[in-house]
Each structure stands twice: as C-alpha cells, then as structure tokens.
Enzyme design. Structure first.
Site, PDB file in Angstrom:
ATOM      1  N   TYR A 193      -2.082   6.000  -4.755  1.00 12.14           N
ATOM      2  CA  TYR A 193      -3.136   6.714  -4.640  1.00 12.14           C
ATOM      3  C   TYR A 193      -2.550   7.943  -5.358  1.00 12.14           C
ATOM      4  O   TYR A 193      -1.171   8.246  -5.450  1.00 12.14           O
ATOM      5  CB  TYR A 193      -3.315   7.264  -3.234  1.00 12.14           C
ATOM      6  CG  TYR A 193      -4.078   6.168  -2.529  1.00 12.14           C
ATOM      7  CD1 TYR A 193      -5.398   5.817  -3.204  1.00 12.14           C
ATOM      8  CD2 TYR A 193      -3.624   5.399  -1.246  1.00 12.14           C
ATOM      9  CE1 TYR A 193      -6.124   4.662  -2.254  1.00 12.14           C
ATOM     10  CE2 TYR A 193      -4.573   4.512  -0.685  1.00 12.14           C
ATOM     11  CZ  TYR A 193      -5.683   3.968  -1.291  1.00 12.14           C
ATOM     12  OH  TYR A 193      -6.388   3.058  -0.617  1.00 12.14           O
TER      13      TYR A 193
ATOM     14  N   LYS B 126      -7.522  -0.903  -9.853  1.00 14.08           N
ATOM     15  CA  LYS B 126      -8.179  -1.665  -8.651  1.00 14.08           C
ATOM     16  C   LYS B 126      -9.278  -0.904  -8.202  1.00 14.08           C
ATOM     17  O   LYS B 126      -9.361   0.244  -7.763  1.00 14.08           O
ATOM     18  CB  LYS B 126      -7.338  -1.655  -7.474  1.00 14.08           C
ATOM     19  CG  LYS B 126      -7.584  -2.250  -6.261  1.00 14.08           C
ATOM     20  CD  LYS B 126      -6.986  -2.437  -5.142  1.00 14.08           C
ATOM     21  CE  LYS B 126      -7.246  -3.026  -3.888  1.00 14.08           C
ATOM     22  NZ  LYS B 126      -8.057  -2.322  -3.214  1.00 14.08           N
TER      23      LYS B 126
ATOM     24  N   SER C  68       0.751  -1.110   0.038  1.00  9.05           N
ATOM     25  CA  SER C  68      -0.024   0.006   0.022  1.00  9.05           C
ATOM     26  C   SER C  68       0.962   1.253   0.082  1.00  9.05           C
ATOM     27  O   SER C  68       1.888   1.250   0.529  1.00  9.05           O
ATOM     28  CB  SER C  68      -0.825  -0.113   1.199  1.00  9.05           C
ATOM     29  OG  SER C  68      -1.680   1.247   1.488  1.00  9.05           O
TER      30      SER C  68
ATOM     31  N   HIS D  78     -13.117  -2.849  -2.420  1.00  3.86           N
ATOM     32  CA  HIS D  78     -12.080  -2.113  -1.295  1.00  3.86           C
ATOM     33  C   HIS D  78     -12.625  -2.865  -0.224  1.00  3.86           C
ATOM     34  O   HIS D  78     -12.723  -2.322   1.094  1.00  3.86           O
ATOM     35  CB  HIS D  78     -12.381  -0.703  -1.284  1.00  3.86           C
ATOM     36  CG  HIS D  78     -11.057  -0.071  -0.932  1.00  3.86           C
ATOM     37  ND1 HIS D  78     -10.320   0.878  -1.606  1.00  3.86           N
ATOM     38  CD2 HIS D  78     -10.455   0.054   0.235  1.00  3.86           C
ATOM     39  CE1 HIS D  78      -9.512   1.577  -1.071  1.00  3.86           C
ATOM     40  NE2 HIS D  78      -9.548   0.864   0.143  1.00  3.86           N
TER      41      HIS D  78
ATOM     42  N   ASP E 117     -10.889  -9.108  -5.549  1.00  2.00           N
ATOM     43  CA  ASP E 117     -10.579  -9.462  -4.294  1.00  2.00           C
ATOM     44  C   ASP E 117     -12.021  -9.110  -3.393  1.00  2.00           C
ATOM     45  O   ASP E 117     -12.918  -8.648  -3.997  1.00  2.00           O
ATOM     46  CB  ASP E 117      -9.345  -8.503  -3.862  1.00  2.00           C
ATOM     47  CG  ASP E 117      -9.651  -7.236  -3.604  1.00  2.00           C
ATOM     48  OD1 ASP E 117     -10.927  -6.433  -3.443  1.00  2.00           O
ATOM     49  OD2 ASP E 117      -8.871  -6.328  -3.581  1.00  2.00           O
TER      50      ASP E 117
END
Ligand SMILES: Cc1cc2nc3c(=O)[nH]c(=O)nc-3n(C[C@H](O)[C@H](O)[C@H](O)COP(=O)(O)O)c2cc1C
Length: 364
Positions: free
Chosen positions: A130, A231, A106, A255, A286
């Site tokens: 991000y 994602k 991350s 998420h 996911d």
C-alpha cells in the site's frame, strides 16, 4: 468428520473465531451483493469436458514471472492473520511453500516481512504494497522486501480508502491488543484501534495516500527492479493503462467484494482484461475461488494463475499451518480430478472452448 472441501474448513473456522475477527474476515462491502456474485458467476459457467484423451498423468505445474510452481494457485494477501491463529502468516506461508504455491504477504500483516522470510525461506513470496502518505514508509517496505528475497511487489490499486464493511463499523473493529502491524514501529504498529467506527478504516483513512495515480507506478518503478503487479483491476481500460505504465502483471480482483459493492464478479471481469492485454501481461485472478473447477474456469478464460483469500484464513483458524496444508491438498486434488475429467494432461490443454456461459444452453 473428514474435511473434504473448502467450505468444510470455513464451517470449522466459524465455530472457532470470535465475532470481531470472523466478521472482519468474512465481510464484503455494502449489501454484499458482489460477495455472492463472486461465487454465483463461477456457477454460471458450464464445463465442456473432452473425453478419451489419456489422463493417466496429470501435471498442473507452471511458471509465473520466472518462478516454477507446483500448480497455478497462490495465497492472496490478507491482513492480520494472527487473529485467526498464532501460526499466523508464517504458518500460512510454510503451507503454501509445501504445496508449491506462491504466498503474498500483506503490508498489514501481524508478522514482519523479515520474520516471514526467515520463517518460510523455501516459499516463493511476493509482497503486497500500500502507498502511505508518508512515502518513506512505503520506500522502507520496498527495500525490506528486496532484502528479504521477495520476488515481486503486488501494488493494491483498488484501495485508496477502504470500502464500507458494515459489520466492522457495528463491531467497532480493533486489532486485539496483543497483536500489532508488524511491518511498522511505534504508534503506526498499534494504529488499528477504533476511534468510534471501524478501526481498520480509520487507520487507512489517516495513513494511506488517497491521491495516488498511475504516475505512482512510475515512481515505484524508479524505486525498484522487482516485477510490479497491479492488484484490483476490473476493466479493460485500466488493464491497458497498467500495460502502458509498465506493470508486469495484473490481478483481476474486486478485493474479495470488500471495496465497492455491485462491481462484477472477478470472473465476469476477466474476459475483457484478457482480451485487452492477455498477450502482453501476466493476467491473474482472485475472488470466489473455492474448488478445482473454479481454478479450471479462470484458466480457460485466460488467467495464468489464481489466488485464494478467505479459504486460507479459515483453514488457518481451523488448525494453523497444518489446516492450510490440508485445505490446499483438498483443493489440489480437486483440480487434478477436474483436469482428468476434462481431458487435460497439462495446463496448456485447458482451452477457452472447455467453458461456456449458461446462456449458451438456455436457448434450448
Ligand atoms: C480478511 C481479508 C483481508 C484482506 N486484506 C488484504 C490486504 O491486506 N491487501 C490486499 O491487497 N488485499 C486484501 N484482501 C483481499 C484479498 O487479497 C483477495 O483479493 C480476496 O480475499 C479474494 O477473494 P476470496 O476471499 O473470495 O478468495 C483481504 C481480503 C480479506 C477477506
């Protein structure tokens, strides 16, 4: 007592983590309807096993975006893993590497991407990105990920702001003071501190660029030659746009039900995405993966790989790197049993007809 399923690790973690951290890890957005749905939707799919197909050898290995992997399960990016255990992201990534899995780091990690690369050199690593208002921060992360040997960028597209996770607001969530966002310097590294509400949401609102659009995929592609994976796609329409803008892969994801409540479970959204772009992009998923047959179902519906978020954090909280190794080995064994009992020697044998929605049977 021996830990024999992913939920056993979760129970252990619940008894070890303090409230601020546990609530942050486990929460979904709003009433947490989709959080439950991520599991329930898997249980609405029935297995249709084939028999008498010689399963003395079962091989779940695969290639994803040019990387040879032991099996089609990786570890999703989850922020601030040192809150779970001091082994943190390095422990998690080493365990992933030993298991032949991808590890996605991350942006909001408590280990820098450079330290992660040095600490887990043998693991296939992707970097989750991000986009910051201050674009130079994102550019620096991209350059760092390239230099440190990360093999792909995972751009999270479902988080221009963060979802309303009620427990984090009630707890006035802050990153414990001995930890920092290790990919940043100075104030930015110490920015997850409550200003009265959820410290993480306040950080995101002040730092992330909520104006990003599909054009920013083009910006990113000019910046790097690493493959780009979007994602957080939940619709065929956005999957088509991801293809148009040159993404190499998609992770169908809500998420972990942490952004907007009452969206579909990831497994429910998967069919429309596979139908729209499944032959052109690497479609992955996911959300709610907890056992071997969940992995199997996602693959049967058309995903090429799946990722787990919370299970890895809980296993880390239970016993650091070796906890994650143990959990991954439980999950892998479970996948192998599922493959054997459905008559699949390799992943290519997993067919759409091996899974049916429960409504197929309720007509009886
Ligand atoms: C505690 C926590 C932190 C997360 N942090 C990030 C993150 O930093 N970036 C990101 O793209 N997704 C993040 N996610 C979402 C995960 O990557 C993944 O989509 C989700 O956890 C999958 O669902 P699962 O937990 O049911 O396996 C986070 C999820 C959790 C539970």
């Amino acid at each position: 007592m021996e830990l024999v399923c992913v939920e056993d690790f979760e129970r252990q973690a619940y008894s070890k983590l303090e409230k601020n951290a546990l609530d942050y890890y486990k929460s979904g957005a709003g009433e947490q309807f989709t959080l439950g749905l991520n599991r329930e939707a898997f249980n609405r799919l029935r297995m249709r096993p084939r028999v008498l197909r010689n399963v003395t050898q079962v091989d779940p290995s695969c290639r994803i975006l040019g990387q040879q992997l032991g099996w089609p399960l990786g570890i999703a990016p989850t922020a601030m893993q040192k809150m779970a255990h001091s082994d943190g992201e390095i422990g998690n990534a080493r365990a992933a590497g030993k298991a032949g899995s991808i590890f996605i780091l991350s942006t909001l990690s408590t280990t820098s991407l450079e330290d992660l690369a040095a600490g887990a050199p043998d693991t296939c690593k992707w970097f989750q990105l991000y986009i910051y208002k201050e674009r130079s921060l994102t550019e620096k992360l991209v350059r760092g990920a390239e230099r440190a040997g990360f093999k792909a960028l995972v751009l999270t597209v479902d988080a221009p702001v963060f979802g309303h996770r009620r427990a984090d607001v009630r707890n006035k969530f802050s990153l414990p003071p001995h930890l920092r966002l290790a990919n940043f310097q100075g104030d930015q590294a110490n920015g997850v501190v409550t200003m009265g509400g959820s410290g993480i949401n306040e950080y995101v609102a002040s730092q992330f660029d909520a104006s990003i659009t599909w054009q920013d995929i083009s910006w990113l592609k000019k910046l790097t030659r690493l493959p780009i994976i979007a994602k957080g796609i939940l619709t065929a329409e956005d999957a088509v746009l991801a293809r148009e803008f040159g993404c190499d892969g998609i992770i169908v994801s809500n998420h972990g039900a942490r952004q907007i409540d009452t969206v579909p479970a990831s497994i429910e959204a998967l069919p429309e995405v596979v139908k729209a772009v499944g032959n052109d992009l690497v479609v992955m998923l996911d959300g709610g993966i907890r056992q071997g047959n969940d992995i199997f179902k996602a693959l049967a519906v058309g995903a090429k790989a799946v990722f787990i978020g919370r299970p890895a954090v809980y296993a880390l909280a239970y016993n650091g790197q070796s906890g994650v190794e143990q959990m991954l080995s439980v999950l892998r064994k479970d996948l192998e049993i599922t493959m054997a009992l459905t008559g699949c020697q390799t992943l290519a044998d997993i067919q759409p007809a091996m899974v049916a929605h429960e409504s197929t049977y309720s007509k009886l």
